[in-house]
Design an enzyme around this catalytic site. Structure first.
Site, PDB file in Angstrom:
ATOM      1  N   ARG A 230       0.852  -1.190   0.000  1.00  0.00           N
ATOM      2  CA  ARG A 230       0.000   0.000   0.000  1.00  0.00           C
ATOM      3  C   ARG A 230       0.885   1.236   0.000  1.00  0.00           C
ATOM      4  O   ARG A 230       1.916   1.272   0.670  1.00  0.00           O
ATOM      5  CB  ARG A 230      -0.915   0.027   1.232  1.00  0.00           C
ATOM      6  CG  ARG A 230      -2.137  -0.873   1.131  1.00  0.00           C
ATOM      7  CD  ARG A 230      -3.160  -0.392   0.104  1.00  0.00           C
ATOM      8  NE  ARG A 230      -4.323  -1.258   0.023  1.00  0.00           N
ATOM      9  CZ  ARG A 230      -4.472  -2.282  -0.833  1.00  0.00           C
ATOM     10  NH1 ARG A 230      -3.517  -2.562  -1.705  1.00  0.00           N
ATOM     11  NH2 ARG A 230      -5.573  -3.004  -0.827  1.00  0.00           N
ATOM     12  N   GLU A 259      -3.704   7.736  -4.491  1.00  0.00           N
ATOM     13  CA  GLU A 259      -4.011   7.268  -5.851  1.00  0.00           C
ATOM     14  C   GLU A 259      -5.307   7.878  -6.379  1.00  0.00           C
ATOM     15  O   GLU A 259      -6.255   8.012  -5.605  1.00  0.00           O
ATOM     16  CB  GLU A 259      -4.161   5.739  -5.846  1.00  0.00           C
ATOM     17  CG  GLU A 259      -2.866   5.043  -5.519  1.00  0.00           C
ATOM     18  CD  GLU A 259      -3.031   3.529  -5.397  1.00  0.00           C
ATOM     19  OE1 GLU A 259      -4.071   2.997  -5.826  1.00  0.00           O
ATOM     20  OE2 GLU A 259      -2.114   2.903  -4.886  1.00  0.00           O
ATOM     21  N   HIS A 277      -1.062   0.493 -10.036  1.00  0.00           N
ATOM     22  CA  HIS A 277      -1.750  -0.437  -9.112  1.00  0.00           C
ATOM     23  C   HIS A 277      -2.357  -1.641  -9.868  1.00  0.00           C
ATOM     24  O   HIS A 277      -3.577  -1.804  -9.905  1.00  0.00           O
ATOM     25  CB  HIS A 277      -2.838   0.296  -8.302  1.00  0.00           C
ATOM     26  CG  HIS A 277      -3.193  -0.431  -7.038  1.00  0.00           C
ATOM     27  ND1 HIS A 277      -3.656   0.211  -5.912  1.00  0.00           N
ATOM     28  CD2 HIS A 277      -3.155  -1.762  -6.718  1.00  0.00           C
ATOM     29  CE1 HIS A 277      -3.888  -0.681  -4.957  1.00  0.00           C
ATOM     30  NE2 HIS A 277      -3.592  -1.897  -5.429  1.00  0.00           N
TER      31      HIS A 277
HETATM   32  P1  NAP Z   1      -1.015 -11.249   4.837  1.00  0.00           P
HETATM   33  O1  NAP Z   1      -0.971 -12.678   4.404  1.00  0.00           O
HETATM   34  O2  NAP Z   1      -1.957 -10.840   5.915  1.00  0.00           O
HETATM   35  O3  NAP Z   1       0.488 -10.833   5.251  1.00  0.00           O
HETATM   36  C1  NAP Z   1       0.787  -9.649   5.916  1.00  0.00           C
HETATM   37  C2  NAP Z   1       2.184  -9.770   6.522  1.00  0.00           C
HETATM   38  O4  NAP Z   1       2.481  -8.554   7.176  1.00  0.00           O
HETATM   39  C3  NAP Z   1       2.322 -10.873   7.584  1.00  0.00           C
HETATM   40  O5  NAP Z   1       3.579 -11.478   7.474  1.00  0.00           O
HETATM   41  C4  NAP Z   1       2.228 -10.097   8.892  1.00  0.00           C
HETATM   42  O6  NAP Z   1       2.906 -10.695   9.974  1.00  0.00           O
HETATM   43  C5  NAP Z   1       2.938  -8.838   8.496  1.00  0.00           C
HETATM   44  N1  NAP Z   1       2.598  -7.701   9.362  1.00  0.00           N
HETATM   45  C6  NAP Z   1       1.393  -7.182   9.627  1.00  0.00           C
HETATM   46  N2  NAP Z   1       1.504  -6.121  10.435  1.00  0.00           N
HETATM   47  C7  NAP Z   1       2.827  -5.988  10.663  1.00  0.00           C
HETATM   48  C8  NAP Z   1       3.578  -5.090  11.439  1.00  0.00           C
HETATM   49  N3  NAP Z   1       2.987  -4.109  12.130  1.00  0.00           N
HETATM   50  N4  NAP Z   1       4.932  -5.231  11.450  1.00  0.00           N
HETATM   51  C9  NAP Z   1       5.541  -6.225  10.768  1.00  0.00           C
HETATM   52  N5  NAP Z   1       4.852  -7.113  10.001  1.00  0.00           N
HETATM   53  C10 NAP Z   1       3.516  -6.993   9.982  1.00  0.00           C
HETATM   54  O7  NAP Z   1      -1.354 -10.314   3.602  1.00  0.00           O
HETATM   55  P2  NAP Z   1      -1.054 -10.574   2.041  1.00  0.00           P
HETATM   56  O8  NAP Z   1      -2.174 -11.343   1.435  1.00  0.00           O
HETATM   57  O9  NAP Z   1       0.334 -11.075   1.898  1.00  0.00           O
HETATM   58  O10 NAP Z   1      -1.173  -9.076   1.498  1.00  0.00           O
HETATM   59  C11 NAP Z   1      -0.287  -8.063   1.970  1.00  0.00           C
HETATM   60  C12 NAP Z   1      -0.756  -6.699   1.495  1.00  0.00           C
HETATM   61  O11 NAP Z   1      -0.501  -6.578   0.107  1.00  0.00           O
HETATM   62  C13 NAP Z   1      -2.268  -6.445   1.615  1.00  0.00           C
HETATM   63  O12 NAP Z   1      -2.613  -5.984   2.901  1.00  0.00           O
HETATM   64  C14 NAP Z   1      -2.538  -5.421   0.545  1.00  0.00           C
HETATM   65  O13 NAP Z   1      -2.501  -4.135   1.110  1.00  0.00           O
HETATM   66  C15 NAP Z   1      -1.382  -5.586  -0.419  1.00  0.00           C
HETATM   67  N6  NAP Z   1      -1.810  -6.034  -1.778  1.00  0.00           N
HETATM   68  C16 NAP Z   1      -1.580  -5.226  -2.856  1.00  0.00           C
HETATM   69  C17 NAP Z   1      -1.924  -5.650  -4.126  1.00  0.00           C
HETATM   70  C18 NAP Z   1      -1.679  -4.793  -5.336  1.00  0.00           C
HETATM   71  O14 NAP Z   1      -2.510  -4.802  -6.241  1.00  0.00           O
HETATM   72  N7  NAP Z   1      -0.562  -4.102  -5.429  1.00  0.00           N
HETATM   73  C19 NAP Z   1      -2.520  -6.896  -4.311  1.00  0.00           C
HETATM   74  C20 NAP Z   1      -2.735  -7.694  -3.216  1.00  0.00           C
HETATM   75  C21 NAP Z   1      -2.369  -7.257  -1.931  1.00  0.00           C
HETATM   76  P3  NAP Z   1       2.426 -12.122  10.585  1.00  0.00           P
HETATM   77  O15 NAP Z   1       2.638 -13.108   9.488  1.00  0.00           O
HETATM   78  O16 NAP Z   1       3.348 -12.366  11.711  1.00  0.00           O
HETATM   79  O17 NAP Z   1       0.983 -11.948  10.955  1.00  0.00           O
END
Ligand code: NAP
Length: 311
Positions: A230, A259, A277
């Site tokens: 993000r 955005e 994006h």
């Molecule tokens: P996810 O599986 O929930 O993974 C999030 C990761 O962030 C986990 O490893 C979590 O730790 C870690 N985390 C959360 N809060 C944290 C903090 N305060 N400090 C350190 N680490 C922290 O999510 P995901 O499916 O991989 O997606 C991640 C993000 O990508 C989404 O939230 C979204 O905003 C973004 N995204 C963007 C696009 C795009 O089109 N560019 C597409 C899809 C997603 P733990 O594992 O220990 O819980």
């Protein structure tokens, strides 16, 4: 009786009529103002803010089925207080987003856009031993800031490139470590040792602005910063300054704070690859995201638990 539901108009072509049975759909375009009325479900795009006021204007609402995995566009506290369910679309976009992250890593490391611009400009004078020298990946360190679904999928693609992996997450990932040789480190070691830092945490009050003047200064000179998570994780003016000074080697971004506006200084900064994006933008993935969002609506409206709740 069909349930009145608001669905983002931009999803229309990605949904089959069979997926909409039992729903009385009002298509809501992204540029339309926040709706007021008796709808009981809404499927918004990530660009639509659904906060306290918006929820108040939808007093019969039972579910916000966000068509994205990130749900920072929804005030989940306000929703919970009103007993409105919030769901997202995890999993189906993991591989597409990881692929795009790699497109940015390779494009920045090997200066692809500068090369394309040179060819198109007609200024290319032929092979030169020092032309557009980039970063050799083998032997370098990839730092994954966040190692959930997408962070790990990015990491799993790294060993064939000869990259060593560091990662930061709240909890260790033993299986990921076993499969890839990754090491769980604190953020400060990750920032200090990585040649490429790639962001994969959600936008939350703790993570917003985590890449700023101070954290950028702690990164190695010449580091590549990638963000497909993000936009508001990064203070864009500080990033632009670090690129201008040459402290950062390059940056590949898919997301921005405001955005579709992009900070003018970042837009003008050197050595960037800026995408609009498109992390999850494959036809398969976008269809699956729309399908899961609508399936969550059907589940909740038929009295079953949602498939992918965010809390
Ligand atoms: P996810 O599986 O929930 O993974 C999030 C990761 O962030 C986990 O490893 C979590 O730790 C870690 N985390 C959360 N809060 C944290 C903090 N305060 N400090 C350190 N680490 C922290 O999510 P995901 O499916 O991989 O997606 C991640 C993000 O990508 C989404 O939230 C979204 O905003 C973004 N995204 C963007 C696009 C795009 O089109 N560019 C597409 C899809 C997603 P733990 O594992 O220990 O819980």
């Amino acid at each position: 009786m069909a349930h009145p539901a608001l669905i983002a108009a931009e999803l229309k072509n990605l949904l089959e009529p069979a997926q909409l049975v039992d729903l009385d759909v009002t298509w809501l375009a992204a540029d339309q103002p926040p709706p007021k009325g008796e709808w009981i479900a809404i499927v918004p795009l990530l660009s639509r803010w659904v906060g306290g006021t918006e929820l108040k204007n939808l007093p019969k609402l039972r579910i916000v089925a966000n068509c994205a995995v990130g749900y920072d566009n929804v005030d989940v506290v306000a929703a919970e207080m009103r007993k409105v369910m919030v769901t997202n679309t995890p999993g189906v976009l993991t591989e597409a987003t990881a692929d795009l992250t790699w497109a940015l890593i390779l494009a920045t490391a090997r200066r692809l856009i500068e090369g394309v611009d040179l060819v198109r400009s007609g200024q290319w004078t032929g092979w030169h031993p020092e032309q557009l020298l980039g970063l050799e990946l083998r032997g370098r360190t990839l730092g994954l800031y966040g190692a959930g679904r997408i962070g790990q999928a990015v990491g799993r693609r790294a060993p064939p490139f000869g990259l060593r992996i560091l990662y930061t997450a709240r909890t260790a990932k033993p299986e990921f470590e076993r499969d890839t040789g990754a090491t769980h480190v604190d953020p400060s070691r990750l920032l200090g040792e990585s040649d490429i830092v790639s962001l994969h945490v959600p936008s939350t009050p703790e993570t917003k602005g985590m890449i700023n003047g101070e954290t950028l200064a702690r990164m190695k000179r010449g580091v590549i910063l990638i963000n497909t998570a993000r936009g508001d994780l990064i203070r864009e003016e500080a990033l632009a300054q670090a690129l201008e000074r040459g402290h950062l080697g390059a940056s590949g971004l898919d997301v921005y704070t405001d955005e579709p506006a992009i900070h003018p200084r970042l837009l003008a900064a050197p050595r960037t690859v800026l995408l609009p994006h498109i992390g999850s933008a494959t036809e398969d993935t976008r269809r699956k995201m729309a399908a899961i969002a609508v399936a969550n609506v059907h589940s909740v409206l038929s009295g079953k638990p949602p498939l992918t709740p965010v809390y």
